[in-house]
Motif scaffolding. Structure first.
Motif, PDB file in Angstrom:
ATOM      1  N   ILE A   7      -6.325  -3.859   3.229  1.00 20.18           N
ATOM      2  CA  ILE A   7      -5.098  -4.209   3.349  1.00 20.18           C
ATOM      3  C   ILE A   7      -4.747  -5.029   4.533  1.00 20.18           C
ATOM      4  O   ILE A   7      -4.237  -6.245   4.557  1.00 20.18           O
ATOM      5  CB  ILE A   7      -3.887  -3.386   3.291  1.00 20.18           C
ATOM      6  N   GLU A  65      -7.676   0.570  -9.721  1.00 18.24           N
ATOM      7  CA  GLU A  65      -6.541   0.558  -9.512  1.00 18.24           C
ATOM      8  C   GLU A  65      -6.333   0.013  -8.067  1.00 18.24           C
ATOM      9  O   GLU A  65      -5.384  -0.509  -7.517  1.00 18.24           O
ATOM     10  CB  GLU A  65      -5.666   2.179  -9.185  1.00 18.24           C
ATOM     11  N   ILE A  66      -7.247   0.457  -7.047  1.00 20.83           N
ATOM     12  CA  ILE A  66      -7.405   0.086  -5.789  1.00 20.83           C
ATOM     13  C   ILE A  66      -7.379  -1.801  -5.752  1.00 20.83           C
ATOM     14  O   ILE A  66      -6.754  -2.409  -4.962  1.00 20.83           O
ATOM     15  CB  ILE A  66      -8.385   0.527  -4.923  1.00 20.83           C
ATOM     16  N   ILE A  93      -4.341  -3.206  -6.433  1.00 20.17           N
ATOM     17  CA  ILE A  93      -3.455  -3.372  -5.254  1.00 20.17           C
ATOM     18  C   ILE A  93      -3.722  -4.611  -4.274  1.00 20.17           C
ATOM     19  O   ILE A  93      -2.718  -5.481  -4.099  1.00 20.17           O
ATOM     20  CB  ILE A  93      -3.383  -2.124  -4.473  1.00 20.17           C
ATOM     21  N   LEU A 148      -1.458  -7.858  -4.067  1.00 13.98           N
ATOM     22  CA  LEU A 148      -1.087  -8.051  -2.406  1.00 13.98           C
ATOM     23  C   LEU A 148      -1.543  -9.616  -2.241  1.00 13.98           C
ATOM     24  O   LEU A 148      -0.645 -10.476  -1.588  1.00 13.98           O
ATOM     25  CB  LEU A 148      -1.642  -7.525  -1.350  1.00 13.98           C
ATOM     26  N   ARG A 206       4.203  -3.470   1.235  1.00 12.97           N
ATOM     27  CA  ARG A 206       4.466  -2.895  -0.154  1.00 12.97           C
ATOM     28  C   ARG A 206       3.140  -2.388  -0.799  1.00 12.97           C
ATOM     29  O   ARG A 206       3.130  -1.330  -1.446  1.00 12.97           O
ATOM     30  CB  ARG A 206       4.981  -3.805  -1.128  1.00 12.97           C
ATOM     31  N   ALA A 207       2.035  -2.831  -0.487  1.00  9.21           N
ATOM     32  CA  ALA A 207       0.834  -2.671  -0.899  1.00  9.21           C
ATOM     33  C   ALA A 207       0.058  -1.208  -0.472  1.00  9.21           C
ATOM     34  O   ALA A 207      -0.205  -0.450  -0.987  1.00  9.21           O
ATOM     35  CB  ALA A 207      -0.306  -3.678  -0.737  1.00  9.21           C
ATOM     36  N   ARG A 208       0.775  -1.079   0.841  1.00 10.59           N
ATOM     37  CA  ARG A 208       0.475  -0.017   1.530  1.00 10.59           C
ATOM     38  C   ARG A 208       1.094   1.345   0.940  1.00 10.59           C
ATOM     39  O   ARG A 208       0.781   2.533   0.704  1.00 10.59           O
ATOM     40  CB  ARG A 208       0.606  -0.030   3.127  1.00 10.59           C
ATOM     41  N   THR A 263       2.198   1.345  -2.023  1.00 10.00           N
ATOM     42  CA  THR A 263       1.935   1.677  -3.386  1.00 10.00           C
ATOM     43  C   THR A 263       0.264   2.394  -3.027  1.00 10.00           C
ATOM     44  O   THR A 263       0.184   3.417  -4.033  1.00 10.00           O
ATOM     45  CB  THR A 263       1.480   0.146  -4.068  1.00 10.00           C
ATOM     46  N   TRP A 264      -0.339   2.073  -2.496  1.00 11.64           N
ATOM     47  CA  TRP A 264      -1.508   2.708  -2.119  1.00 11.64           C
ATOM     48  C   TRP A 264      -1.399   4.402  -1.818  1.00 11.64           C
ATOM     49  O   TRP A 264      -1.898   5.404  -2.438  1.00 11.64           O
ATOM     50  CB  TRP A 264      -2.258   2.215  -0.975  1.00 11.64           C
TER      51      TRP A 264
END
Length: 200
Positions: free
Chosen positions: A95, A163-164, A167, A171, A186-188, A190-191
């Motif tokens: 990320i 799924e990763i 993300i 992003l 937001r990506a963080r 979601t993770w």
């Protein structure tokens, strides 16, 4: 002779670096020996003598991007204990790299995959190999987390890896195309939610 070889290697490194910047911004198909020569003030023949054909230059760019990506994301994460600490470190570093590098300059893995998805040939094969190698490393890390009891025993590694990836691509899309400055945060988030759903 050694000094001449060292200078030639430095020049080749500069050529591949300039080509990587160009490919990240405009795509692998935009790469030409002349375009790279113009960027670094060499002749076209000077570029050719150090990297070879246009196709060789494109391949060198893919390999260099993969090397830098692994050096930033995967290699430092190997210092963490196997299992969830290592998996989390990989995703967090991914990320950060997306935010600090790919969002600014583009991603060869992602853009190249869309650019070459319906083409056959050695360039597509090489990109496929690089991405597959990365996904395999990610899958192994997920399996280690399952074996350590950090993730649910029925975790399907391919599902979590997909799924990763979702993300990361989301992003990149939101930050580059929508120009959303909150995309990385937001990506963080979601993770973290995704991770919780896989923990026992």
């Amino acid at each position: 002779m050694e000094a001449k070889t060292a200078k030639s290697e430095m020049t080749r490194t500069a050529i591949v670096g300039a080509a990587l910047d160009l490919a990240a911004a405009e795509g692998l198909e935009a790469l030409t020996l002349q375009a790279v020569a113009d960027r670094i003030g060499l002749s076209k023949s000077g570029v050719f003598s150090r990297v070879g054909s246009r196709e060789a230059l494109q391949k060198a760019v893919i390999e260099e991007f993969g090397r830098r990506f692994l050096a930033d994301v995967f290699v430092p994460a190997m210092q963490k204990p196997q299992g969830l600490p290592r998996l989390n470190e990989i995703v967090q570093r991914w990320i950060v790299r997306m935010r600090d590098v790919e969002v600014q300059s583009g991603c060869i893995f992602t853009a190249g995959a869309f650019e070459l998805d319906d083409r056959e040939g050695e360039l597509r094969d090489l990109l496929f190999q690089e991405i597959s190698r990365w996904r395999a490393a990610l899958r192994r890390t997920v399996l280690q987390a399952v074996e350590a009891g950090h993730l649910k025993p029925d975790t399907m590694p391919e599902q979590l890896v997909g799924e990763i990836y979702g993300i990361a691509i989301g992003l990149l899309h939101d930050a580059r195309f929508l120009r959303d400055p909150t995309a990385a945060e937001r990506a963080r988030a979601t993770w973290q939610r995704l991770l919780q759903s896989y923990q026992p």
